[in-house]
Design an enzyme around this catalytic site. Structure first.
Site, PDB file in Angstrom:
ATOM      1  N   HIS A  32     -32.052  -6.025  24.938  1.00 35.80           N
ATOM      2  CA  HIS A  32     -30.943  -6.667  25.648  1.00 35.80           C
ATOM      3  C   HIS A  32     -31.217  -8.164  25.749  1.00 35.80           C
ATOM      4  O   HIS A  32     -32.335  -8.566  26.074  1.00 35.80           O
ATOM      5  CB  HIS A  32     -30.801  -6.073  27.044  1.00 35.80           C
ATOM      6  CG  HIS A  32     -29.773  -6.765  27.885  1.00 35.80           C
ATOM      7  ND1 HIS A  32     -28.428  -6.513  27.769  1.00 35.80           N
ATOM      8  CD2 HIS A  32     -29.894  -7.744  28.832  1.00 35.80           C
ATOM      9  CE1 HIS A  32     -27.775  -7.281  28.624  1.00 35.80           C
ATOM     10  NE2 HIS A  32     -28.640  -8.044  29.273  1.00 35.80           N
TER      11      HIS A  32
ATOM     12  N   GLU B  83       0.837  -1.198   0.000  1.00 35.49           N
ATOM     13  CA  GLU B  83       0.000   0.000   0.000  1.00 35.49           C
ATOM     14  C   GLU B  83       0.875   1.252   0.000  1.00 35.49           C
ATOM     15  O   GLU B  83       1.805   1.367   0.806  1.00 35.49           O
ATOM     16  CB  GLU B  83      -0.924   0.001   1.217  1.00 35.49           C
ATOM     17  CG  GLU B  83      -1.689   1.284   1.473  1.00 35.49           C
ATOM     18  CD  GLU B  83      -2.522   1.718   0.287  1.00 35.49           C
ATOM     19  OE1 GLU B  83      -2.419   2.899  -0.095  1.00 35.49           O
ATOM     20  OE2 GLU B  83      -3.273   0.881  -0.271  1.00 35.49           O
TER      21      GLU B  83
END
Length: 330
Positions: A317, A82
């Site tokens: 939850h 890169e």
């Protein structure tokens, strides 16, 4: 009468409006020796029936990292080269660095701030900090970006205005010609499938006289590695470069009990970026399944939620998504 004449597959058509969606092609850099080897683009890499022993991926963007993840999981020795200091281009650098670190632990070799200067049949030569190094590679995958497909579609006959690397469009996806619209990669703006779908909705609505406008501020970007990376809205790097004031609230994904149960021995990050009025203007996440969760943050960005408004959302939850609730109260 001002109508357009088109021909395709031997058929002739006359139409009032044009919606040009010709996509993009893989960008092939002018690297010495590349044209003399049997290299891969993303297309060829998806057609293989056997695995190489080693692979050099030229380009550490989203596509490059996704292929690095896949081939690493298949036992291939992977090198990623890169040119920039970090992988994943313009995405949030904190989560990008965390993903790279995870894959380094898994054996992927990253060569950052490096440039490929020559390719051979079984090796790739890179230059970094003025020094050259040779990487052995059975295969080379080119993944340095894509370019809008502007040729061979007749746009030159309509004198359509171009901008940077694509067709210039307004917020209705209208080009400089009032009856020609462009969507998808050809605009060179946001080369994502879901962006193209939304752009086409905006274009068709405008043709039909329905009020609609394209908003790129809330388009999520996802990297389908393992763990996943996702982001929406502004990044810290973008805001710093623009001199815009902001603050951050963030927590490890382990603050969600379900995340811990489903992702043994790994962690992640949930980061919210807020402006001076405490409005959510960005969110960046690492961990599974953030590709599914980022749309919640996208809605907050799209509708300009403040922290207080977002806090009032009730998250079930136990879920991984309640990490937003924890981060909002952090």
């Amino acid at each position: 009468d001002g109508r357009f004449q088109l021909s395709a597959a031997g058929e002739a058509y006359e139409v009032t409006y044009l919606l040009v969606c010709t996509g993009s092609d893989t960008l092939i850099p002018p690297i010495k020796g590349l044209s003399e080897i049997d290299y891969w683009t993303s297309k060829e890499a998806l057609e293989i029936t056997t695995l190489p022993r080693s692979l050099v991926i030229i380009g550490g963007g989203v596509i490059g990292m996704e292929f690095a993840s896949f081939f690493n999981s298949m036992g291939v020795q992977v090198h990623v080269v890169e040119m920039m200091p970090e992988v994943l281009g313009a995405m949030d650098k904190e989560t990008s660095g965390m993903l790279r670190s995870e894959y380094q632990k898994r054996g992927v070799n990253f060569h950052l701030n490096a440039k490929v200067i020559e390719v051979g049949k079984e090796s790739v030569t890179i230059e970094k900090e003025g020094k050259t190094a040779r990487i052995e590679a059975e295969k080379v995958l080119v993944s340095v970006g894509r370019k809008a497909n502007l040729s061979q579609v007749g746009l030159d006959k309509l004198n359509i205005e171009l901008l940077r690397n694509g067709v210039k469009v307004d917020e209705h996806m209208q080009t400089s010609h009032p009856r020609v619209y462009a969507c998808g990669d050809i605009t060179g703006h946001s080369m994502l499938a879901h962006t193209a779908i939304r752009e086409s909705e905006v274009a068709i609505n405008h043709i039909l006289g329905v009020e609609d406008r394209m908003n790129y501020d809330c388009v999520p970007g996802v990297v389908y590695t393992n763990p996943e990376v996702a982001g929406v809205g502004k990044t810290e790097e973008e805001l710093k470069a623009s001199g815009i004031s902001y603050h951050v609230q963030k927590l490890p994904m382990a603050y969600s009990g379900r995340f811990v149960a489903e992702n043994e021995l790994v962690n992640g990050l949930c980061k919210l970026i807020l402006d001076d009025d405490d409005r959510v203007i960005g969110c960046h996440m690492l961990g599974n399944p953030v590709s599914e969760l980022i749309v919640l943050a996208g809605l907050a960005v799209q509708h300009g939620y403040t922290v207080e408004e977002f806090q009032k959302t009730v998250f079930p939850h136990p879920t991984v998504g309640e990490i937003f609730h924890e981060t909002l109260f952090a």
